[in-house]
Design an enzyme around this catalytic site. Structure first.
Site, PDB file in Angstrom:
ATOM      1  CD1 TRP A 187      -0.083  -1.689   2.989  1.00 42.81           C
ATOM      2  CD2 TRP A 187       0.775   0.357   3.270  1.00 42.81           C
ATOM      3  NE1 TRP A 187       0.783  -1.747   4.056  1.00 42.81           N
ATOM      4  CE2 TRP A 187       1.314  -0.490   4.259  1.00 42.81           C
ATOM      5  CE3 TRP A 187       1.175   1.695   3.258  1.00 42.81           C
ATOM      6  CZ2 TRP A 187       2.231  -0.057   5.217  1.00 42.81           C
ATOM      7  CZ3 TRP A 187       2.093   2.136   4.211  1.00 42.81           C
ATOM      8  CH2 TRP A 187       2.607   1.257   5.168  1.00 42.81           C
ATOM      9  CG  ASN A 188       5.114   1.196   0.622  1.00 47.98           C
ATOM     10  OD1 ASN A 188       4.721   0.405  -0.236  1.00 47.98           O
ATOM     11  ND2 ASN A 188       6.375   1.298   0.944  1.00 47.98           N
ATOM     12  CE  LYS A 211      -3.095  -9.441  -2.243  1.00 46.86           C
ATOM     13  NZ  LYS A 211      -3.611  -8.154  -1.730  1.00 46.86           N
ATOM     14  N   PRO A 212      -3.302  -5.905  -5.735  1.00 46.42           N
ATOM     15  CG  PRO A 212      -4.879  -4.221  -6.109  1.00 46.42           C
ATOM     16  CD  PRO A 212      -4.519  -5.632  -6.512  1.00 46.42           C
ATOM     17  CG  ASP A 213      -2.510  -3.569   1.120  1.00 48.57           C
ATOM     18  OD1 ASP A 213      -1.688  -4.270   1.743  1.00 48.57           O
ATOM     19  OD2 ASP A 213      -3.536  -3.085   1.647  1.00 48.57           O
ATOM     20  CB  SER A 263       6.185  -7.491   5.795  1.00 49.46           C
ATOM     21  OG  SER A 263       5.365  -8.623   5.659  1.00 49.46           O
ATOM     22  CD  GLU A 284      12.770  -5.739  -5.086  1.00 48.73           C
ATOM     23  OE1 GLU A 284      13.273  -6.315  -6.057  1.00 48.73           O
ATOM     24  OE2 GLU A 284      13.400  -4.947  -4.361  1.00 48.73           O
ATOM     25  CG  LEU A 285      11.265  -9.315   1.192  1.00 52.78           C
ATOM     26  CD1 LEU A 285      11.815 -10.579   1.813  1.00 52.78           C
ATOM     27  CD2 LEU A 285       9.770  -9.446   0.918  1.00 52.78           C
ATOM     28  CB  CYS A 318      10.914  -0.507   1.160  1.00 55.31           C
ATOM     29  SG  CYS A 318      11.107  -0.038  -0.549  1.00 55.31           S
TER      30      CYS A 318
HETATM   31  P1  NAD Z   1       2.561  -7.277   3.873  1.00 58.64           P
HETATM   32  O1  NAD Z   1       3.571  -8.317   3.604  1.00 58.64           O
HETATM   33  O2  NAD Z   1       1.655  -7.478   5.023  1.00 58.64           O
HETATM   34  O3  NAD Z   1       1.600  -7.039   2.616  1.00 58.64           O
HETATM   35  C1  NAD Z   1       2.097  -6.759   1.328  1.00 58.64           C
HETATM   36  C2  NAD Z   1       1.163  -7.387   0.298  1.00 58.64           C
HETATM   37  O4  NAD Z   1       1.146  -8.790   0.489  1.00 58.64           O
HETATM   38  C3  NAD Z   1      -0.298  -6.936   0.390  1.00 58.64           C
HETATM   39  O5  NAD Z   1      -0.865  -6.875  -0.898  1.00 58.64           O
HETATM   40  C4  NAD Z   1      -0.952  -8.053   1.177  1.00 58.64           C
HETATM   41  O6  NAD Z   1      -2.335  -8.186   0.912  1.00 58.64           O
HETATM   42  C5  NAD Z   1      -0.191  -9.241   0.657  1.00 58.64           C
HETATM   43  N1  NAD Z   1      -0.155 -10.387   1.569  1.00 58.64           N
HETATM   44  C6  NAD Z   1      -0.098 -10.390   2.923  1.00 58.64           C
HETATM   45  N2  NAD Z   1      -0.059 -11.656   3.379  1.00 58.64           N
HETATM   46  C7  NAD Z   1      -0.102 -12.472   2.293  1.00 58.64           C
HETATM   47  C8  NAD Z   1      -0.085 -13.886   2.103  1.00 58.64           C
HETATM   48  N3  NAD Z   1      -0.026 -14.732   3.146  1.00 58.64           N
HETATM   49  N4  NAD Z   1      -0.134 -14.364   0.848  1.00 58.64           N
HETATM   50  C9  NAD Z   1      -0.174 -13.534  -0.212  1.00 58.64           C
HETATM   51  N5  NAD Z   1      -0.192 -12.186  -0.101  1.00 58.64           N
HETATM   52  C10 NAD Z   1      -0.146 -11.667   1.144  1.00 58.64           C
HETATM   53  O7  NAD Z   1       3.369  -5.944   3.974  1.00 58.64           O
HETATM   54  P2  NAD Z   1       2.925  -4.569   4.576  1.00 58.64           P
HETATM   55  O8  NAD Z   1       3.283  -4.595   6.002  1.00 58.64           O
HETATM   56  O9  NAD Z   1       1.544  -4.242   4.227  1.00 58.64           O
HETATM   57  O10 NAD Z   1       3.906  -3.607   3.735  1.00 58.64           O
HETATM   58  C11 NAD Z   1       4.959  -2.951   4.308  1.00 58.64           C
HETATM   59  C12 NAD Z   1       6.234  -3.716   4.131  1.00 58.64           C
HETATM   60  O11 NAD Z   1       6.576  -3.750   2.758  1.00 58.64           O
HETATM   61  C13 NAD Z   1       7.404  -3.069   4.819  1.00 58.64           C
HETATM   62  O12 NAD Z   1       8.154  -4.029   5.508  1.00 58.64           O
HETATM   63  C14 NAD Z   1       8.235  -2.496   3.691  1.00 58.64           C
HETATM   64  O13 NAD Z   1       9.590  -2.366   3.976  1.00 58.64           O
HETATM   65  C15 NAD Z   1       7.951  -3.441   2.591  1.00 58.64           C
HETATM   66  N6  NAD Z   1       8.152  -2.815   1.287  1.00 58.64           N
HETATM   67  C16 NAD Z   1       9.271  -3.152   0.586  1.00 58.64           C
HETATM   68  C17 NAD Z   1       9.538  -2.551  -0.646  1.00 58.64           C
HETATM   69  C18 NAD Z   1      10.765  -2.926  -1.436  1.00 58.64           C
HETATM   70  O14 NAD Z   1      10.849  -2.586  -2.601  1.00 58.64           O
HETATM   71  N7  NAD Z   1      11.728  -3.609  -0.838  1.00 58.64           N
HETATM   72  C19 NAD Z   1       8.664  -1.604  -1.158  1.00 58.64           C
HETATM   73  C20 NAD Z   1       7.532  -1.281  -0.414  1.00 58.64           C
HETATM   74  C21 NAD Z   1       7.286  -1.905   0.810  1.00 58.64           C
END
Ligand code: NAD
Length: 548
Positions: A187-188, A211-213, A263, A284-285, A318
């Site tokens: 979502w960010n 699949k977007p957030d 994440s 990308e985490l 991130c």
């Molecule tokens: P998240 O992992 O909870 O969610 C991210 C996406 O994954 C969402 O679309 C969510 O619906 C989906 N998701 C969640 N659980 C899932 C599962 N079990 N199976 C399939 N899809 C699933 O992350 P968040 O906390 O919402 O986002 C923030 C994190 O993202 C931070 O840690 C940030 O550092 C990271 N991030 C990294 C980058 C990068 O390029 N490295 C960019 C943006 C955000």
């Protein structure tokens, strides 16, 4: 290293009451883009059963919790239907000449820049960020579209390779699309993360299942709608809207490769599932990104860089900076200047260029930031500025916060906060700064500030991070899209951008033609003799630089 508290002249000082803020919390005008959102429902694969299950998806603005729009909710069965449609569309798409595909993305580049006011409004409303941070997403998406539209043909072109036996064997390498690329995004950065990974995937001849957030689906749908207007076939990128935990397994099952941004815990889970399917993935985490201010740094430039690096998108980036290491000779001056600059930041939700920092994006983010600050405060941290939520501005606003005296017992010492909170520590030697920068499970981005850019480059190569920016916080490496971007250690797997960012969506295939003589003993020649010939041939090849 325990931070040297005595270095801070501001130690013990109470944090000042507030930052600047804008006068109005509610956007004064109704953005025209809101009237188009209902039409984006057609781009979501969702059967009526989905709506009966969880009800429609309601998207609320972080600025004031007002309803932005609704979308139909997808089910795992919808993902199966989407897969069947994508398989058919991909066959035709992959046959199109590359130049036809590229034109669509160049058109997209131009129209995105022309229509940026519309998407800037939408990103601000969905993600709660300041307009200048929404602009980063527009620029990023345009740069990526241009780069791959111009260079992908060359990267993916068949390559002639050295054959097994010079003169007798000819070999070529081909890159074929993998098929369906599953893209799960956070979502960010809803536009950037929603579309920039899809662009190379599509250009390489794949279909995309996205699949977007659920907090921010409309920015991706806006971009898809624009791509369709630019000539992208309607069926080649399909979006499903639902919770990751509900749709995740069916998305993996429907895909031939997974691109995930989010994440680290979710990334680990998905990588394990992809592994059991023997499917590749790029992740990308998270990050806990360090910035190093060396003794010879331009102080005011470094302060401005620290403000940008720490508080862009309210720190929900991130690659933003959460750990700042400043040479002890500059520490007090740096902290004083950094606090002054941060205090002057204007917080607010105006849909114009008047604000410097927006809101957090969700109650979950506000809870994490609050927990980290309360934990650190209870353990004796010094809040140099900020440290408070600002419900007077909106339900999810939090002040940009600078901390000193952070110790390893505090949660935010090592854990990613993903908010507008940065810890500043002194260091004595460059060697110590590198060790501190590397003392983390993460390795996404880093920043070094010095007037000696050669020294900084040498130091950069010793930092365990996928990108290192010198005299910039994150934008220099992020915007250099010919070079790869991604994470070391727990910050990810694989890379986006550059040739890596498109080759990963393809299967490499080698085609070799053998002429004249088989690679085996000719009829009547004993294998032992053939073995001697080959041994001599390999020894000769070793001595011929042009052929080996
Ligand atoms: P998240 O992992 O909870 O969610 C991210 C996406 O994954 C969402 O679309 C969510 O619906 C989906 N998701 C969640 N659980 C899932 C599962 N079990 N199976 C399939 N899809 C699933 O992350 P968040 O906390 O919402 O986002 C923030 C994190 O993202 C931070 O840690 C940030 O550092 C990271 N991030 C990294 C980058 C990068 O390029 N490295 C960019 C943006 C955000």
């Amino acid at each position: 290293m325990a931070p040297a508290a005595k270095l801070s002249k501001s130690a013990g000082r109470k944090s000042p009451p507030s930052h600047s803020h804008d006068s109005g919390q509610t956007p004064a005008r109704r953005p025209a883009v809101l009237d188009r959102l209902a039409s984006f429902a057609r781009l979501v694969v969702a059967s009526p059963a989905g709506a009966r299950g969880g009800g429609p998806v309601e998207v609320l603005s972080p600025f004031d919790h007002s309803l932005i729009g609704t979308l139909p909710r997808s089910t795992p069965e919808d993902v199966v239907l989407a897969q069947a449609r994508l398989r058919i569309a991909q066959e035709e798409w992959a046959q199109r000449p590359f130049a036809d595909r590229a034109k669509i993305f160049l058109r997209f580049h131009d129209r995105l820049l022309d229509r940026q006011e519309e998407i800037l409004d939408l990103i601000q409303l969905e993600a709660g960020k300041a307009r200048k941070h929404a602009l980063e997403e527009v620029l990023d998406s345009a740069i990526v579209a241009r780069y791959y539209a111009v260079h992908a043909a060359e990267i993916l072109a068949p390559q002639s390779r050295k054959g097994a036996l010079p003169g007798l064997t000819q070999a070529w390498q081909y890159q074929h699309p993998k098929g369906i690329i599953g893209i799960i995004s956070p979502w960010n950065y809803p536009l950037s993360m929603g579309i920039t990974d899809a662009i190379p995937a599509l250009l390489a001849g794949n279909a995309v299942l996205a699949k977007p957030d659920l907090q921010t689906p409309f920015s991706q749908l806006w971009a898809l709608d624009l791509l369709i207007e630019c000539g992208l076939p309607e069926e080649i990128m399909l979006v499903v809207a639902g919770e990751g935990t509900v749709l995740g397994p069916s998305i993996l099952a429907a895909s031939d490769y997974l691109q995930f941004t989010g994440s680290t815990p979710t990334g680990r889970k998905l990588a394990a599932e992809a592994g059991s399917q023997l499917m590749g993935c790029s992740l990308e985490l998270g990050g806990k990104n360090p910035m190093l201010v060396l003794a010879d740094a331009d102080l005011s430039a470094a302060v401005a860089g620290a403000v940008r690096g720490s508080f862009s998108s309210a720190g929900q980036l991130c690659i933003s900076i959460e750990r700042l290491y400043v040479h002890e000779s500059l520490f007090d001056r740096f902290v004083a200047e950094f606090v002054r600059a941060t205090r002057s930041l204007k917080l607010g939700s105006a849909l114009d260029w008047s604000c410097d920092v927006g809101s957090l994006a969700s109650p979950k983010q506000l809870a994490t930031v609050t927990r980290h600050i309360q934990d650190a405060a209870a353990k004796g941290v010094r809040i140099e500025v900020g440290g408070k939520a600002r419900p007077d501005l909106g339900p999810l606003f939090f002040e940009p916060t600078i901390l000193t005296g952070v110790t390893p017992e505090m949660l935010l010492f090592a854990d990613e906060t993903f908010g507008p909170v940065v810890s500043v520590y002194p260091f004595a030697t460059n060697q110590q700064a590198i060790e501190l920068a590397n003392a983390t499970e993460y390795g996404l981005n880093a920043s070094i500030w010095s007037r000696d850019t050669e020294l900084a480059r040498r130091m950069a190569t010793r930092i365990h991070a996928g990108t290192v920016n010198i005299n910039e916080a994150y934008a220099a490496a992020w915007g250099s899209v010919e070079a790869p971007m991604g994470g070391f250690k727990s910050s990810g797997l694989g890379r986006r951008h550059g040739s890596e960012g498109i080759l990963k969506y393809t299967e490499a295939q080698t085609v070799a033609v053998q002429r004249g003589m088989a690679i085996a003993a000719p009829t009547g020649v004993p294998d032992e003799v053939f073995g001697r010939w080959m041994t001599q041939a390999l020894r000769a090849l070793r001595r011929m630089p042009g052929l080996r």
